[in-house]
Scaffold this active site. Structure first.
Site, PDB file in Angstrom:
ATOM      1  N   ASP A 172      -2.668   8.208  -3.122  1.00  0.00           N
ATOM      2  CA  ASP A 172      -3.997   8.735  -3.400  1.00  0.00           C
ATOM      3  C   ASP A 172      -4.446   9.596  -2.236  1.00  0.00           C
ATOM      4  O   ASP A 172      -3.826   9.610  -1.174  1.00  0.00           O
ATOM      5  CB  ASP A 172      -5.001   7.607  -3.643  1.00  0.00           C
TER       6      ASP A 172
ATOM      7  N   GLY B  83     -11.338   4.183  -0.550  1.00  0.00           N
ATOM      8  CA  GLY B  83     -12.223   5.136   0.099  1.00  0.00           C
ATOM      9  C   GLY B  83     -13.566   4.595   0.503  1.00  0.00           C
ATOM     10  O   GLY B  83     -14.512   5.365   0.725  1.00  0.00           O
TER      11      GLY B  83
ATOM     12  N   ASP C  23       0.850  -1.178   0.000  1.00  0.00           N
ATOM     13  CA  ASP C  23       0.000   0.000   0.000  1.00  0.00           C
ATOM     14  C   ASP C  23       0.894   1.240   0.000  1.00  0.00           C
ATOM     15  O   ASP C  23       2.069   1.179   0.347  1.00  0.00           O
ATOM     16  CB  ASP C  23      -0.914  -0.025   1.229  1.00  0.00           C
ATOM     17  N   SER C  24       0.329   2.374  -0.359  1.00  0.00           N
ATOM     18  CA  SER C  24       1.147   3.554  -0.649  1.00  0.00           C
ATOM     19  C   SER C  24       1.378   4.485   0.523  1.00  0.00           C
ATOM     20  O   SER C  24       2.289   5.294   0.493  1.00  0.00           O
ATOM     21  CB  SER C  24       0.484   4.358  -1.768  1.00  0.00           C
ATOM     22  N   GLY C  25       0.528   4.430   1.523  1.00  0.00           N
ATOM     23  CA  GLY C  25       0.577   5.409   2.596  1.00  0.00           C
ATOM     24  C   GLY C  25      -0.618   6.340   2.594  1.00  0.00           C
ATOM     25  O   GLY C  25      -0.834   7.089   3.552  1.00  0.00           O
ATOM     26  N   GLY C  26      -1.429   6.291   1.533  1.00  0.00           N
ATOM     27  CA  GLY C  26      -2.619   7.134   1.480  1.00  0.00           C
ATOM     28  C   GLY C  26      -3.590   6.842   2.605  1.00  0.00           C
ATOM     29  O   GLY C  26      -4.198   7.759   3.174  1.00  0.00           O
ATOM     30  N   PHE C  27      -3.723   5.564   2.955  1.00  0.00           N
ATOM     31  CA  PHE C  27      -4.641   5.219   4.042  1.00  0.00           C
ATOM     32  C   PHE C  27      -4.133   5.750   5.381  1.00  0.00           C
ATOM     33  O   PHE C  27      -4.920   6.125   6.252  1.00  0.00           O
ATOM     34  CB  PHE C  27      -4.845   3.705   4.127  1.00  0.00           C
TER      35      PHE C  27
ATOM     36  N   HIS D 108      -6.767 -19.926  12.150  1.00  0.00           N
ATOM     37  CA  HIS D 108      -8.143 -20.321  11.837  1.00  0.00           C
ATOM     38  C   HIS D 108      -8.866 -19.238  11.042  1.00  0.00           C
ATOM     39  O   HIS D 108      -9.482 -19.525  10.010  1.00  0.00           O
ATOM     40  CB  HIS D 108      -8.942 -20.626  13.101  1.00  0.00           C
TER      41      HIS D 108
ATOM     42  N   ASP E  15      -8.392  -7.258   0.775  1.00  0.00           N
ATOM     43  CA  ASP E  15      -7.528  -7.340   1.951  1.00  0.00           C
ATOM     44  C   ASP E  15      -8.281  -6.740   3.114  1.00  0.00           C
ATOM     45  O   ASP E  15      -9.167  -5.897   2.932  1.00  0.00           O
ATOM     46  CB  ASP E  15      -6.215  -6.572   1.745  1.00  0.00           C
TER      47      ASP E  15
ATOM     48  N   GLN F 171     -11.134   7.019  -6.451  1.00  0.00           N
ATOM     49  CA  GLN F 171     -11.750   7.663  -5.295  1.00  0.00           C
ATOM     50  C   GLN F 171     -13.101   8.263  -5.693  1.00  0.00           C
ATOM     51  O   GLN F 171     -13.594   8.024  -6.777  1.00  0.00           O
ATOM     52  CB  GLN F 171     -10.800   8.717  -4.719  1.00  0.00           C
TER      53      GLN F 171
ATOM     54  N   CYS G 295     -14.436 -26.984   9.365  1.00  0.00           N
ATOM     55  CA  CYS G 295     -13.160 -26.374   8.977  1.00  0.00           C
ATOM     56  C   CYS G 295     -12.022 -27.385   9.043  1.00  0.00           C
ATOM     57  O   CYS G 295     -11.950 -28.191   9.983  1.00  0.00           O
ATOM     58  CB  CYS G 295     -12.859 -25.198   9.898  1.00  0.00           C
TER      59      CYS G 295
ATOM     60  N   CYS H  81      -8.331 -26.248  13.858  1.00  0.00           N
ATOM     61  CA  CYS H  81      -9.545 -27.057  14.046  1.00  0.00           C
ATOM     62  C   CYS H  81      -9.258 -28.552  14.011  1.00  0.00           C
ATOM     63  O   CYS H  81      -9.976 -29.343  14.636  1.00  0.00           O
ATOM     64  CB  CYS H  81     -10.584 -26.689  12.990  1.00  0.00           C
TER      65      CYS H  81
ATOM     66  N   CYS I   7      -8.715 -26.404   9.005  1.00  0.00           N
ATOM     67  CA  CYS I   7      -7.484 -25.666   9.286  1.00  0.00           C
ATOM     68  C   CYS I   7      -6.638 -26.388  10.333  1.00  0.00           C
ATOM     69  O   CYS I   7      -7.103 -27.303  11.022  1.00  0.00           O
ATOM     70  CB  CYS I   7      -7.792 -24.237   9.753  1.00  0.00           C
TER      71      CYS I   7
END
Length: 372
Positions: free
Chosen positions: A144, A220, A90-94, A339, A270, A193, A308, A313, A310
């Site tokens: 962004d 966004g 990710d770019s850092g915008g968040f 899990h 994500d 956006q 499940c 489990c 996993c």
């Protein structure tokens, strides 16, 4: 990067995305490894227990600590972590959004005040890419201008304008660097956006999607708006996105959000939810969420989810997980995170199979019918 569409069912898509480090079947859920580590898990867990093909790391956090030059010197992200599959950064915008009290955006970039030591740093579209070249991620997100919702039309207009200008600067800079031999195996995604305003979403999508990006993200959303509004915005926005390139919905979300947005044509997801909720005692199952710290699980011999397969489990009971949580044992974080991530990864895998078999509607009905 190559991207092929293997099947569609309505607007839902099953695709294959191939980077220099892995082949990724979509729909795909990318575990979040903000500081180049998925919390409580190691590379063996990611590769052997979960078989993830791509994870997300964060440019802002790795720039601050340990520093992208160190990551580069240690073999970039793949060599530094030992995870030899794909990374998206990710770019850092968040972070400008989530750390808004210590950051400020202007027309040229974003000024950050480090949450670690208070030092000041200025991110521009080109600097963000330079950091990501050092990190060596397979997919790089451009800078962004993310806006909290609700927002005024004036603020949304500024966000769309800045994001578009930064996108032009980013793609031009990236192609220039590639001509010089930098980032040849790295791909670049733009971020659409516009908040929940359809006119601004249309403007942003149409302007960005004429540029030569390798993929496009919807940013966004899931920042306070109602789910139904988010779904409508995604459905509207995907109608303007290229069919032949990946579509990534950033930071979303619950299992229901993922199923709904797969139906609307999204390929990549994500979210910190599966690992964060695991650490807080909330576990996802085919029949809904359970709170493992509840006293009713103290003597429960069943696995977290009887359906499940996993690692957790297959080996441990709800009673044991309840005990570990209450005793504050570190082992709990690993077992619970394994899990929850397995549940998310299995969910998108089952959705993919349903698309391939042209029975996504049945899959969706069964998904909801099982939930309490």
């Amino acid at each position: 990067m190559t991207f092929t569409i293997d099947a569609t069912d309505g607007t839902a898509r099953a695709c294959t995305l191939k980077t220099a480090h892995s082949t990724i079947d979509t729909p795909v859920f990318m575990p979040v490894g903000t500081s180049a580590a998925v919390k409580a898990l190691d590379t063996f867990d990611m590769c052997e227990n979960l078989d993830t093909k791509i994870i997300l790391a964060n440019t802002y956090h790795l720039y601050l600590r340990p520093g992208d030059p160190i990551v580069h010197a240690m073999g970039k992200l793949h060599g530094f972590t030992g995870y030899d599959r794909s990374f998206l950064t990710d770019s850092g915008g968040f972070q400008a959004f989530s750390l808004s009290d210590i950051s400020r955006a202007d027309d040229e970039g974003i000024l950050f005040k480090s949450h670690i030591d208070g030092s000041k740093h200025y991110f521009t579209p080109s600097k963000v890419l330079d950091i990501q070249y050092n990190l060596g991620s397979d997919i790089m997100m451009i800078l962004d201008d993310l806006v909290a919702l609700p927002a005024t039309k004036e603020r949304l207009a500024v966000s769309v304008d800045r994001t578009t200008r930064w996108a032009r600067e980013s793609i031009s800079y990236h192609r220039f660097k590639q001509e010089l031999g930098t980032g040849l195996d790295q791909n670049i995604f733009a971020i659409i956006q516009g908040g929940t305003d359809k006119e601004f979403r249309k403007i942003s999508a149409q302007e960005l999607c004429t540029m030569d990006f390798d993929g496009f993200a919807i940013g966004g959303l899931s920042v306070g708006e109602e789910n139904s509004i988010m779904y409508d915005t995604v459905e509207f926005t995907t109608s303007f996105m290229p069919v032949n390139k990946p579509r990534y919905l950033m930071g979303v979300g619950t299992p229901e959000d993922i199923v709904e947005n797969i139906e609307r044509g999204v390929d990549m997801f994500d979210c910190v939810m599966p690992t964060r909720n695991a650490r807080n005692g909330t576990l996802f199952t085919t029949f809904g969420k359970i709170n493992i710290k509840s006293a009713k699980y103290k003597k429960d011999p069943l696995p977290i989810d009887p359906e499940c397969d996993c690692y957790t489990c297959k080996r441990h009971s709800r009673a044991y997980l309840c005990h570990l949580y209450r005793a504050k044992e570190l082992t709990y974080f690993r077992l619970a995170s394994l899990h929850n991530l397995y549940y998310y990864i299995s969910l998108v895998s089952e959705a993919r199979e349903a698309i391939l078999q042209k029975c996504f509607n049945r899959f969706k009905r069964e998904f909801y019918s099982k939930r309490v």
